[in-house]
Design a protein around this motif. Structure first.
Motif, PDB file in Angstrom:
ATOM      1  N   ILE A  86       6.206   6.732   9.063  1.00  0.00           N
ATOM      2  CA  ILE A  86       4.820   7.040   9.393  1.00  0.00           C
ATOM      3  C   ILE A  86       4.639   7.188  10.902  1.00  0.00           C
ATOM      4  O   ILE A  86       3.956   8.107  11.381  1.00  0.00           O
ATOM      5  CB  ILE A  86       3.883   5.935   8.858  1.00  0.00           C
ATOM      6  CG1 ILE A  86       3.832   6.026   7.341  1.00  0.00           C
ATOM      7  CG2 ILE A  86       2.498   6.068   9.439  1.00  0.00           C
ATOM      8  CD1 ILE A  86       2.882   5.065   6.709  1.00  0.00           C
ATOM      9  N   VAL A 135      -4.279   3.909  17.659  1.00  0.00           N
ATOM     10  CA  VAL A 135      -3.462   3.394  16.554  1.00  0.00           C
ATOM     11  C   VAL A 135      -1.990   3.587  16.882  1.00  0.00           C
ATOM     12  O   VAL A 135      -1.165   2.685  16.674  1.00  0.00           O
ATOM     13  CB  VAL A 135      -3.812   4.105  15.230  1.00  0.00           C
ATOM     14  CG1 VAL A 135      -2.794   3.767  14.163  1.00  0.00           C
ATOM     15  CG2 VAL A 135      -5.194   3.715  14.763  1.00  0.00           C
ATOM     16  N   PRO A 182       0.832  -1.201   0.000  1.00  0.00           N
ATOM     17  CA  PRO A 182       0.000   0.000   0.000  1.00  0.00           C
ATOM     18  C   PRO A 182       0.870   1.257   0.000  1.00  0.00           C
ATOM     19  O   PRO A 182       2.021   1.221   0.388  1.00  0.00           O
ATOM     20  CB  PRO A 182      -0.803  -0.092   1.293  1.00  0.00           C
ATOM     21  CG  PRO A 182      -0.301  -1.256   2.019  1.00  0.00           C
ATOM     22  CD  PRO A 182       0.604  -2.036   1.165  1.00  0.00           C
ATOM     23  N   LEU A 223      -6.465   0.346   8.696  1.00  0.00           N
ATOM     24  CA  LEU A 223      -5.218   1.090   8.521  1.00  0.00           C
ATOM     25  C   LEU A 223      -4.061   0.340   9.170  1.00  0.00           C
ATOM     26  O   LEU A 223      -2.958   0.285   8.631  1.00  0.00           O
ATOM     27  CB  LEU A 223      -5.351   2.476   9.133  1.00  0.00           C
ATOM     28  CG  LEU A 223      -6.268   3.439   8.372  1.00  0.00           C
ATOM     29  CD1 LEU A 223      -6.304   4.777   9.075  1.00  0.00           C
ATOM     30  CD2 LEU A 223      -5.795   3.615   6.956  1.00  0.00           C
ATOM     31  N   ILE A 224      -4.321  -0.243  10.328  1.00  0.00           N
ATOM     32  CA  ILE A 224      -3.257  -0.982  11.007  1.00  0.00           C
ATOM     33  C   ILE A 224      -2.839  -2.173  10.152  1.00  0.00           C
ATOM     34  O   ILE A 224      -1.655  -2.473  10.009  1.00  0.00           O
ATOM     35  CB  ILE A 224      -3.708  -1.432  12.416  1.00  0.00           C
ATOM     36  CG1 ILE A 224      -3.923  -0.208  13.293  1.00  0.00           C
ATOM     37  CG2 ILE A 224      -2.693  -2.365  13.028  1.00  0.00           C
ATOM     38  CD1 ILE A 224      -4.334  -0.535  14.704  1.00  0.00           C
ATOM     39  N   PRO A 271     -11.852   6.861   7.868  1.00  0.00           N
ATOM     40  CA  PRO A 271     -11.208   5.594   7.540  1.00  0.00           C
ATOM     41  C   PRO A 271     -11.326   4.633   8.726  1.00  0.00           C
ATOM     42  O   PRO A 271     -11.530   5.059   9.855  1.00  0.00           O
ATOM     43  CB  PRO A 271      -9.747   5.970   7.310  1.00  0.00           C
ATOM     44  CG  PRO A 271      -9.691   7.445   7.332  1.00  0.00           C
ATOM     45  CD  PRO A 271     -10.923   7.974   7.942  1.00  0.00           C
ATOM     46  N   PRO A 297      -9.907   2.369  11.436  1.00  0.00           N
ATOM     47  CA  PRO A 297      -8.585   2.249  12.083  1.00  0.00           C
ATOM     48  C   PRO A 297      -7.979   0.856  11.977  1.00  0.00           C
ATOM     49  O   PRO A 297      -6.783   0.731  11.721  1.00  0.00           O
ATOM     50  CB  PRO A 297      -8.858   2.583  13.550  1.00  0.00           C
ATOM     51  CG  PRO A 297     -10.128   3.331  13.563  1.00  0.00           C
ATOM     52  CD  PRO A 297     -10.921   2.865  12.391  1.00  0.00           C
ATOM     53  N   GLN A 309      -2.945  -2.396   6.924  1.00  0.00           N
ATOM     54  CA  GLN A 309      -2.123  -1.921   5.808  1.00  0.00           C
ATOM     55  C   GLN A 309      -0.725  -1.560   6.286  1.00  0.00           C
ATOM     56  O   GLN A 309       0.259  -1.804   5.596  1.00  0.00           O
ATOM     57  CB  GLN A 309      -2.771  -0.682   5.183  1.00  0.00           C
ATOM     58  CG  GLN A 309      -3.976  -1.012   4.339  1.00  0.00           C
ATOM     59  CD  GLN A 309      -4.489   0.206   3.613  1.00  0.00           C
ATOM     60  OE1 GLN A 309      -4.514   1.301   4.174  1.00  0.00           O
ATOM     61  NE2 GLN A 309      -4.895   0.031   2.392  1.00  0.00           N
ATOM     62  N   PHE A 310      -0.671  -0.977   7.476  1.00  0.00           N
ATOM     63  CA  PHE A 310       0.611  -0.569   8.038  1.00  0.00           C
ATOM     64  C   PHE A 310       1.548  -1.758   8.162  1.00  0.00           C
ATOM     65  O   PHE A 310       2.745  -1.661   7.878  1.00  0.00           O
ATOM     66  CB  PHE A 310       0.347   0.069   9.404  1.00  0.00           C
ATOM     67  CG  PHE A 310       1.561   0.588  10.083  1.00  0.00           C
ATOM     68  CD1 PHE A 310       2.236  -0.178  11.017  1.00  0.00           C
ATOM     69  CD2 PHE A 310       2.054   1.842   9.792  1.00  0.00           C
ATOM     70  CE1 PHE A 310       3.364   0.308  11.654  1.00  0.00           C
ATOM     71  CE2 PHE A 310       3.173   2.338  10.416  1.00  0.00           C
ATOM     72  CZ  PHE A 310       3.834   1.572  11.360  1.00  0.00           C
ATOM     73  N   LEU A 311       0.971  -2.893   8.585  1.00  0.00           N
ATOM     74  CA  LEU A 311       1.805  -4.054   8.838  1.00  0.00           C
ATOM     75  C   LEU A 311       2.432  -4.611   7.566  1.00  0.00           C
ATOM     76  O   LEU A 311       3.377  -5.390   7.626  1.00  0.00           O
ATOM     77  CB  LEU A 311       0.985  -5.160   9.533  1.00  0.00           C
ATOM     78  CG  LEU A 311       0.471  -4.782  10.921  1.00  0.00           C
ATOM     79  CD1 LEU A 311      -0.408  -5.883  11.472  1.00  0.00           C
ATOM     80  CD2 LEU A 311       1.630  -4.525  11.862  1.00  0.00           C
ATOM     81  N   THR A 312       1.900  -4.218   6.395  1.00  0.00           N
ATOM     82  CA  THR A 312       2.484  -4.745   5.166  1.00  0.00           C
ATOM     83  C   THR A 312       3.558  -3.843   4.583  1.00  0.00           C
ATOM     84  O   THR A 312       4.167  -4.178   3.575  1.00  0.00           O
ATOM     85  CB  THR A 312       1.398  -4.940   4.083  1.00  0.00           C
ATOM     86  OG1 THR A 312       0.843  -3.663   3.789  1.00  0.00           O
ATOM     87  CG2 THR A 312       0.311  -5.873   4.560  1.00  0.00           C
ATOM     88  N   LEU A 313       3.780  -2.701   5.217  1.00  0.00           N
ATOM     89  CA  LEU A 313       4.802  -1.793   4.692  1.00  0.00           C
ATOM     90  C   LEU A 313       6.197  -2.268   5.081  1.00  0.00           C
ATOM     91  O   LEU A 313       6.370  -3.121   5.944  1.00  0.00           O
ATOM     92  CB  LEU A 313       4.596  -0.391   5.239  1.00  0.00           C
ATOM     93  CG  LEU A 313       3.403   0.388   4.710  1.00  0.00           C
ATOM     94  CD1 LEU A 313       3.296   1.701   5.445  1.00  0.00           C
ATOM     95  CD2 LEU A 313       3.560   0.642   3.229  1.00  0.00           C
ATOM     96  N   LEU A 335      -1.704   6.182   3.270  1.00  0.00           N
ATOM     97  CA  LEU A 335      -1.964   5.659   4.599  1.00  0.00           C
ATOM     98  C   LEU A 335      -1.827   6.773   5.628  1.00  0.00           C
ATOM     99  O   LEU A 335      -2.659   6.938   6.523  1.00  0.00           O
ATOM    100  CB  LEU A 335      -0.956   4.545   4.878  1.00  0.00           C
ATOM    101  CG  LEU A 335      -1.213   3.671   6.094  1.00  0.00           C
ATOM    102  CD1 LEU A 335      -2.523   2.972   5.955  1.00  0.00           C
ATOM    103  CD2 LEU A 335      -0.096   2.663   6.234  1.00  0.00           C
ATOM    104  N   LEU A 336      -0.786   7.566   5.460  1.00  0.00           N
ATOM    105  CA  LEU A 336      -0.540   8.666   6.393  1.00  0.00           C
ATOM    106  C   LEU A 336      -1.684   9.658   6.350  1.00  0.00           C
ATOM    107  O   LEU A 336      -2.176  10.128   7.378  1.00  0.00           O
ATOM    108  CB  LEU A 336       0.781   9.352   6.005  1.00  0.00           C
ATOM    109  CG  LEU A 336       1.310  10.383   6.991  1.00  0.00           C
ATOM    110  CD1 LEU A 336       1.554   9.728   8.330  1.00  0.00           C
ATOM    111  CD2 LEU A 336       2.602  10.972   6.454  1.00  0.00           C
TER     112      LEU A 336
END
Lengths: 416, 427
Positions: free
Chosen positions: B407, A402, A382, B392-393, B387, B389, B395-399, A387-388
């Protein structure tokens, strides 16, 4: 009184062969070229004009690359507008609808709306830091979809109010024509820009592969061509197709090798809010770092060594070149079919010897979508900036929870 | 070749003539489909009242059907939306065949259905991946399908595209391109909106029911006000519509929306987002109602205080949103209907099809709904829901780690800026 709609119904449904030809395109070759080539026979003259214009276009391309990402974006936008204009103009001619009330304004208005929507969704992500500082822009970004939809609806309502009794069918045709054109030209041009932001190499290699395939297929066809490929385009041959395929794969492979060495091409484009410029500086990702690959035994004898140093990106370039050579031409066949269906020789006369902008870019459209889908499926996860942006829109309590979750994850992984 | 030319020459009626144009196989929409039962029951009445009764009975039947489906739950609703979508697509494509006498074009029918399948696959895949995330991650084949979803959808679409190019036949290029364009515009209208409806549904059944009911109510109310008070024509496209009907319908719909929202906001099964429960493998609608669905005191503006006699009123915040939804349904929704009327006049058809006696085809009932569905979806995305939450978490884990760090630091700076993290500044 001649009934306009009756005449158009006839035009619409008659067999293909009954449709009158659009008058042939006027010769817009510049005077200077004509004088320089006045000595040669017509066949060679045509070849020379095409050749010179090809070189001119390639030079413009290199110049723009040198000028940077922003200029490239502008170039893509101009090409999009010109392609849209060309296809809409063909629609006008086919339907004799140049004088329909409101129609020209509405077409351009819809182009503006859809561009506004796409630019807001994609490009705005990259300017997140720029936007954070300005209140008015924040408002526009937050309610972006709503504003875009409201703009589109206004156009839709004006269309409905502009329906005139004798021209209903025509107006619906032009409405549909406009929307299909928007779907083709605008969405793909935005995919091209997104590919560009991923790294200029993702923009350059696909486009060059398509151009290379065009040229090498033509050359192979010229020298070795014998078996026709498809009825739609009688000049294409199987020899050209296959020869073009292999040359394009080799070209892509070598070209990627050169480009992968420079940060300028390899790094994602970022907007630096302090200097207000686009920068391409980063730690090159794994794709662009040399690795040793074992050469399969078959090729060891040919190459003479057991391992070879390559960039992983070169493997991906093989996939891109393959698509450009095998499936890309279908875009060209589609455009040829379209031209035959509407009895036009070229989309427009913009480029002497080559036709319109759309003629040059017909194969690029499928390629742009393929590259984008390829990147999102196989290369990149992504988008961090998106995302940010979404994180910053959350409610403060949600942001806090979060934050805590992320912190514990990062500590667990030892990154923090 | 000469026969096809003769057939085409017959197709030259202009807008002002009323000759029937159709010689092709598909049905001409003028036969009387009313079931025998109704015919016998109403055989005594004059034809004007008979028509009114048929329409009335079918309207009640459709509304009853609607309630039954709501009772049966989200899964059945999704299936119904899907069926309506396929039927609308079929109706519009059939009109295209009729207009262009292209029923016998090689491959074309197969290709239309194939494209419908591809686009649905793409959209359902995106929806399923979002809402059924944990289920998808568990099952291995689903996980791969979901990871490479876009690529697979694109490959499927490309196959169809290449088949189209290979199927181009010399004498029929123009026709084939027209049908290709027609198919794509139809897909754009029908399939995208039906998926937006499903997204609205997942947000909470109230977001599905209130908009659709407002459009139906506006239809009925505008008709009644027009029937009793109608005098000034509204628009040349639809001569039966009047300004009195339009304005009366507007006020009636806003009122109806307020009342319906009030009734529905009290029940969890309508206000909670639809979620898929992994353990029971079924849909559940159970949650803590959000702020929108909790009664609040509102101060009545002074102007209305004398009329109503109270100083404050207890309302759900959602009712305020329902005013926006009803307003759109009454003012802009009819443009969808005018668009469809213009389309029918342009192609000289009375109705899209004959499916519902007295009403026409499915598309005739749903023409105003399409704009509404998009509006509700945009409205929710812009004003209601932020969005998610947890998503979003995920998606974050796949970065990559460096992106994650970037971020994290930006978020930290933002929170410190807002003063939420000042006192917690530790390792």
């Amino acid at each position: 009184e001649v009934d306009l709609d009756e005449r158009l119904s006839e035009l619409d449904l008659r067999n293909d062969s009954d449709i009158p030809d659009i008058p042939p395109a006027t010769d817009s070759t510049p005077e200077i070229l004509k004088r320089a080539l006045s000595g040669l026979s017509a066949r060679w003259k045509n070849w020379w004009i095409r050749g010179i214009l090809t070189l001119a276009m390639i030079s413009v391309f290199f110049l723009i690359i040198y000028l940077g990402s922003f200029m490239l974006m502008l170039l893509v936008l101009s090409i999009q507008v010109k392609c849209y204009h060309e296809i809409i103009t063909i629609g006008y001619r086919v339907y004799h609808s140049y004088d329909l009330p409101w129609f020209r304004s509405l077409s351009w208005y819809f182009l503006l709306c859809v561009n506004y929507f796409f630019y807001g969704e994609t490009v705005a992500d990259y300017f997140a830091t720029f936007v954070q500082r300005r209140e008015q822009l924040q408002f526009l970004i937050r309610y972006h979809r709503f504003i875009s939809f409201a703009l589109y609806l206004t156009g839709f309502c004006i269309f409905v109010l502009s329906l005139v009794k004798k021209h209903y069918r025509l107006q619906f045709y032009m409405f549909a024509w406009t929307h299909v054109t928007l779907l083709i030209t605008v969405t793909q041009s935005h995919l091209v820009i997104q590919n560009l932001f991923e790294g200029m190499i993702w923009f350059l290699v696909p486009i060059s592969s398509v151009i290379c395939n065009d040229i090498t297929a033509y050359i192979f066809g010229f020298f070795f061509g014998r078996t026709p490929l498809i009825k739609l385009s009688p000049k294409k041959t199987w020899e050209g197709f296959i020869g073009g395929f292999f040359s394009t794969v080799v070209f892509g492979f070598i070209f990627s090798y050169f480009l992968a060495q420079y940060q300028y091409f390899v790094c994602p484009v970022e907007y630096n809010s302090e200097t207000n410029r686009f920068v391409t500086e980063c730690e090159p990702s794994e794709l662009f770092q040399m690795k040793k690959y074992l050469v399969p035994p078959l090729l060891q004898a040919v190459l003479g060594s057991e391992t070879v140093n390559m960039y992983p990106f070169q493997m991906h370039s093989i996939a891109l070149s393959t698509f450009a050579s095998l499936i890309g031409p279908f875009g060209g066949f589609f455009a040829s079919g379209f031209k035959r269906a509407f009895k036009i020789k070229d989309f427009a006369d913009t480029i002497p010897g080559h036709g319109g902008i759309m003629d040059r870019f017909d194969c690029q459209y499928l390629m742009a979508t393929f590259v984008h889908v390829y990147i999102t499926s196989f290369i990149r996860g992504p988008n961090p900036s998106k995302l940010l942006k979404q994180l910053l829109i959350l409610q403060p309590e949600q942001q806090l929870s979060v934050y805590k979750a992320l912190k514990s994850h990062l500590i667990g992984k030892g990154i923090l | 070749e000469s026969e096809s030319e003769n057939k085409l020459d017959g197709e030259t009626a202009s807008d002002s003539e009323s000759k029937s144009e159709f010689g092709g196989p598909p049905p001409v929409p003028t036969s009387d489909d009313t079931p025998e039962v109704l015919n016998r029951a109403l055989s005594n009445l004059s034809s004007r009242w008979k028509n009114w009764w048929v329409r009335g009975i079918l309207t009640l039947a459709m509304i009853t059907f609607f309630f039954i489906i709501i009772y049966l739950g989200p899964m059945v609703l999704m299936t119904i939306v899907m069926c309506v979508q396929i039927k609308c697509f079929h109706e519009i494509i059939t009109i295209g065949y009729n207009v262009y006498h292209s029923y016998d074009l090689p491959w074309f029918r197969t290709l239309s259905w194939y494209f419908l399948l591809c686009v649905n696959y793409f959209f359902y895949g995106e929806t399923v991946t979002d809402y059924f995330f944990t289920l998808v991650q568990r099952e291995e084949p689903l996980r791969i399908l979901s990871k490479y979803h876009r690529f697979i959808s694109f490959a499927l679409y490309l196959t169809g595209f290449c088949m189209f190019v290979l199927s181009l036949v010399k004498k029929h290029y123009r026709l084939q391109f027209y049908m290709f364009g027609w198919t794509h515009v139809t897909l754009l209208i029908v399939v995208t909106q039906s998926h937006l409806i499903i997204h609205n549904l997942f947000e909470g059944m109230i977001w599905f029911i209130v908009p659709i009911s407002c459009v139906i109510c506006n239809d009925i109310m505008a008709y009644m006000f027009g029937f009793f008070f109608g005098r000034t024509p509204l628009i040349k496209l639809s001569p039966k519509k009047t300004w009195e009907g339009f304005i009366g319908g507007f006020f009636a719909t806003v009122l109806f929306g307020l009342l319906l929202s009030y009734v529905m906001s009290g029940y969890r099964c309508f206000t909670c987002p639809v979620e898929f429960n992994n353990d029971t493998n079924s849909f559940t609608v159970d949650c803590e109602p959000s702020e929108l669905f909790q009664l609040q005191e509102y101060n009545i503006p002074l102007v209305l205080q004398s009329v109503v006699g109270w100083k404050t009123v207890r309302m759900y915040p959602f009712q305020i949103h329902s005013i926006a939804l009803s307003t759109f349904a009454s003012l802009i929704g009819p443009f969808g209907g005018f668009f469809a009327s213009g389309f029918k006049r342009a192609f000289k058809i009375k109705d899209f099809a004959n499916t519902i006696p007295g009403h026409g085809g499915i598309m005739d009932r749903f023409d105003c709904q399409y704009l509404m569905a998009t509006f509700v979806n945009v409205y929710i995305a812009s004003f209601i829901r932020g969005p998610n939450p947890s998503k979003l978490i995920q998606q974050f884990l796949t970065l990559r780690p460096d992106q994650q760090l970037h971020i994290f630091n930006t978020l930290k700076a933002h929170l410190v800026d807002k003063g939420m993290l000042g006192s917690l500044e530790d390792a």
